[in-house]
Design an enzyme around this catalytic site. Structure first.
Site, PDB file in Angstrom:
ATOM      1  N   GLU A  80      32.979  10.634  37.111  1.00 16.12           N
ATOM      2  CA  GLU A  80      34.016  10.135  38.018  1.00 16.12           C
ATOM      3  C   GLU A  80      35.309   9.891  37.237  1.00 16.12           C
ATOM      4  OE1 GLU A  80      35.344   8.148  41.733  1.00 16.12           O
ATOM      5  OE2 GLU A  80      34.761  10.048  40.871  1.00 16.12           O
ATOM      6  N   ASP A 108      28.635  10.467  39.865  1.00 16.68           N
ATOM      7  CA  ASP A 108      29.584   9.618  39.138  1.00 16.68           C
ATOM      8  C   ASP A 108      29.272   9.512  37.651  1.00 16.68           C
ATOM      9  OD1 ASP A 108      31.185   8.848  41.407  1.00 16.68           O
ATOM     10  OD2 ASP A 108      29.483   7.637  42.062  1.00 16.68           O
TER      11      ASP A 108
END
Length: 252
Positions: A80, A108
């Protein structure tokens, strides 16, 4: 809300959030609630990763020193915050190296200890509802899901919370602080309710006129982390760079 975001979050996180929104054609000055949500999500991802390393025996350890032993490897790879092309490059590299199944959606984080991708969620609603929405979208048992709320609740795949209790408590405390600071500025209700947010947006747009008031002074220096985003995630200096973002938001 925009002023709050710029005061409350680390400048590097703000820059990354702006970059992410612009990549999708969104304006942080207009979609301020989304701006705040992205900054919050980014910070939780960084806090999730920070201080966690793997030693030479493959054991997970926590090191809060600014200069950890050179033999230590970061436990988590942060995906992310990167642009989509670089993010997929990192995911492909991890999959080729570890033989882990490639996810359909960008996750992420990657956990080198448990050998799995992680999807982090931060919700203003009930954690179990948001968890089910995430699971429904991802449709993969290989990606681990961990949801946090602003009220201190959390939910994770198979009740496996990955991190130790203290690390998770730090994240929950930060989220609670953000909520309290928003509430003290009268921003929390519009952040939670889309209908209230639209009403506030119309009000804000109506009140915006050229040269109205003095602009807020903001540092426009480019963070060194943005110039060399890839190596930053691999370097221990990220701990020092992000530590400031754990601090309590400044009061007006």
């Amino acid at each position: 809300m925009e002023d709050f975001v710029r005061q409350c979050f680390n400048p590097m996180i703000v820059e990354l959030a702006e970059k992410a929104m612009k990549e999708y054609g969104e304006d942080p000055k207009i979609e301020t609630n989304k701006f705040a949500a992205i900054c919050t999500h980014l910070e939780v991802c960084f806090m999730y990763s920070d201080f966690h390393f793997i030693d030479e025996r493959g054991e997970s350890i926590i090191v809060e020193s600014g200069d950890p032993n050179a033999l230590l490897k970061h436990r988590f790879e942060i995906i992310e915050g990167r642009d989509r092309t670089m993010a997929w490059t990192v995911v492909n590299s991890i999959c080729n190296t570890t033989r882990v199944e490639k996810p359909k959606f960008l996750p992420d984080l990657y956990d080198y200890k448990e050998n799995r991708f992680i999807e982090i969620g931060v919700t203003r609603r009930e954690v179990h509802i948001y968890y089910l929405e995430k699971a429904n979208k991802i449709k993969s048992e290989k990606t681990h899901i961990h949801i946090f709320s602003f009220t201190g609740e959390e939910m994770a795949t198979k009740a496996d919370y990955t991190l130790d209790e203290e690390s998770r408590a730090r994240i929950k405390t930060r989220l609670f602080t953000i909520r309290q600071e928003m509430a003290s500025r009268g921003l929390w209700d519009s952040f939670v309710s889309p209908r209230e947010a639209k009403r506030q947006l119309k009000k804000d747009l109506k009140s915006q006129e050229p040269c109205a008031g003095s602009p807020t002074k903001v540092s426009h220096r480019t963070s060194p982390a943005l110039k060399t985003l890839e190596p930053m995630w691999m370097d221990s200096s990220r701990t020092a760079a992000l530590r400031a973002s754990f601090l309590k938001c400044p009061k007006k």
